[in-house]
Design an enzyme around this catalytic site. Sequence first.
Site, PDB file in Angstrom:
ATOM      1  N   TYR A 162      51.527  40.846  36.624  1.00 54.87           N
ATOM      2  CA  TYR A 162      50.061  40.960  36.546  1.00 54.87           C
ATOM      3  C   TYR A 162      49.526  41.782  37.712  1.00 54.87           C
ATOM      4  CZ  TYR A 162      45.244  39.225  35.709  1.00 54.87           C
ATOM      5  OH  TYR A 162      43.904  39.114  35.427  1.00 54.87           O
TER       6      TYR A 162
ATOM      7  N   ARG B 241      43.021  46.585  36.929  1.00 55.58           N
ATOM      8  CA  ARG B 241      43.265  45.352  36.178  1.00 55.58           C
ATOM      9  C   ARG B 241      41.950  44.695  35.754  1.00 55.58           C
ATOM     10  NH1 ARG B 241      46.488  41.103  39.721  1.00 55.58           N
ATOM     11  NH2 ARG B 241      44.405  40.406  40.298  1.00 55.58           N
ATOM     12  N   ASP B 242      42.006  43.938  34.664  1.00 54.71           N
ATOM     13  CA  ASP B 242      40.862  43.152  34.187  1.00 54.71           C
ATOM     14  C   ASP B 242      39.664  44.070  33.919  1.00 54.71           C
ATOM     15  OD1 ASP B 242      39.965  40.663  33.379  1.00 54.71           O
ATOM     16  OD2 ASP B 242      39.202  40.071  35.338  1.00 54.71           O
TER      17      ASP B 242
ATOM     18  N   SER C 256      39.060  39.159  38.128  1.00 54.81           N
ATOM     19  CA  SER C 256      40.461  39.344  38.486  1.00 54.81           C
ATOM     20  C   SER C 256      40.811  40.798  38.749  1.00 54.81           C
ATOM     21  CB  SER C 256      41.367  38.758  37.393  1.00 54.81           C
ATOM     22  OG  SER C 256      41.343  37.356  37.459  1.00 54.81           O
TER      23      SER C 256
ATOM     24  N   ASP D 268      45.730  39.975  29.168  1.00 46.68           N
ATOM     25  CA  ASP D 268      44.475  40.653  28.772  1.00 46.68           C
ATOM     26  C   ASP D 268      44.569  42.168  28.574  1.00 46.68           C
ATOM     27  OD1 ASP D 268      43.406  38.144  29.069  1.00 46.68           O
ATOM     28  OD2 ASP D 268      42.153  38.620  30.796  1.00 46.68           O
TER      29      ASP D 268
ATOM     30  N   ASP E 130      39.465  30.450  37.974  1.00 42.81           N
ATOM     31  CA  ASP E 130      39.416  31.662  37.138  1.00 42.81           C
ATOM     32  C   ASP E 130      38.553  32.744  37.766  1.00 42.81           C
ATOM     33  OD1 ASP E 130      40.935  30.594  34.923  1.00 42.81           O
ATOM     34  OD2 ASP E 130      39.191  29.327  34.543  1.00 42.81           O
TER      35      ASP E 130
HETATM   36  C1  BGC Z   1      43.914  35.559  39.133  1.00 36.19           C
HETATM   37  C2  BGC Z   1      45.257  35.653  39.810  1.00 36.19           C
HETATM   38  C3  BGC Z   1      45.973  34.332  39.748  1.00 36.19           C
HETATM   39  C4  BGC Z   1      46.025  33.826  38.321  1.00 36.19           C
HETATM   40  C5  BGC Z   1      46.632  32.444  38.228  1.00 36.19           C
HETATM   41  C6  BGC Z   1      44.061  35.018  37.736  1.00 36.19           C
HETATM   42  O1  BGC Z   1      42.816  34.800  37.173  1.00 36.19           O
HETATM   43  O2  BGC Z   1      43.284  36.796  39.105  1.00 36.19           O
HETATM   44  O3  BGC Z   1      45.081  36.032  41.145  1.00 36.19           O
HETATM   45  O4  BGC Z   1      47.284  34.457  40.251  1.00 36.19           O
HETATM   46  O5  BGC Z   1      44.735  33.775  37.774  1.00 36.19           O
HETATM   47  O6  BGC Z   1      45.817  31.481  38.803  1.00 36.19           O
END
Ligand code: BGC
Length: 389
Positions: free
Chosen positions: A114, A119-120, A126, A166, A344
């Site tokens: 990830y 990203r996102d 995120s 995502d 989140d």
């Molecule tokens: C975050 C990450 C995190 C993951 C698990 C995601 O929403 O952006 O940094 O590792 O959630 O909690």
Amino acid sequence: MFSPVVLGALAALLPAAVQAIPSSAQARAADAIANPYTGYTIFKNPEYVAEVQAAVQQISDSSLASAAAGVEDVPVFFWLDQVAKVPNLTTYLAAADAEAKSSGSQQLFQIVVYDLPDRDCAAAASNGEFSISDNGQTNYENYIDQIVASIKQYPDVRVVAVVEPDSMANLVTNLSVQKCADAESTYKTCVAYAIEQLATVGVYMYLDAGHAGWLGWPANLSPAAELFAQMYSTTGSSPYFRGLATNVANYNSLTTDSPDPITSGDSNYDELLYIEALSPLLVDNGFPAQFIVEQARSGVQNIRSAWGDWCNVKGAGFGLRPSTDTPSSLIDSIVWVKPGGEADGTSNSSAARYDYHCSLSDALQPAPEAGTWFQTYFEDLVSGANPAF
Ligand code: BGC
């Protein structure tokens, strides 16, 4: 396990795929058509175990504390959400390897890949460390290369990966968002690179496929199936690209007899219905995908005001435990991907990664940054756990 059609498709594909696998992984190639979870013990993510242990110390109610302590026993994925976490992966794989040798039981470790540049792309909470305009693709390839080098050191530990939550779903439905449109070709190139490289060290991969309330809408199913199948064929149809992961970090039930009212209009109102609707379209496009389904925070239903609400949803509870005992032969395992208790996204509207979803009326507030520990949310997940701890 498999329907005859799927078995036939896999058998036809295997010889070419085996030839494409380098010798380090070749010995295990024969296993690659089986459920990767079968016969393996999941090595628990030490990072989450430590988080849960620290959280339990903060709980004064003794019955809640003892229930919370049970969460530690559940295997949860390790998120490689920044390149700096790769050394921890090496540490954990070494520990899993040692455990296999001392216990005699084969170990499996679960990771989330990830770290895409930009990203996102359709949300803010995120946003990651790499950007496309600043060497993002090269940085991402370096990140993947480091993961591959780490895994290569421990060929006896089986690794299962969820690939880029995502990312593909955003390309199916959010190309009207400029950041997603601009990221489309880089996302595809980077995800393909990840899949091809991780296959060389025998990692079993499930590409993220959103959830029933996203790609499960009837209009989204065909475009989604086409995109996933395209990723499968362009990366060489490797048997290590096992299939798709659904409901990652979301709250949907695996099956339900009483659909949540927010799902109204979508005939695929739970994850099993979504998978059963998507699977034949994938097969038609040449991708005999298997699935894993996240249920970490799906224990309580009917808690959202809208199906698109995803941030720290109030009233959620831990859900079904990881298991290969699943309601469909299409599903390899029920899994816990999101470390329940990690936020989140922040509800602080002045933070750089603030997303409005995190201050909706169904989001628990005040909430810290994505990925950081959110003690009250963790305690609520324990209280609402179904089955209970
Ligand atoms: C975050 C990450 C995190 C993951 C698990 C995601 O929403 O952006 O940094 O590792 O959630 O909690």
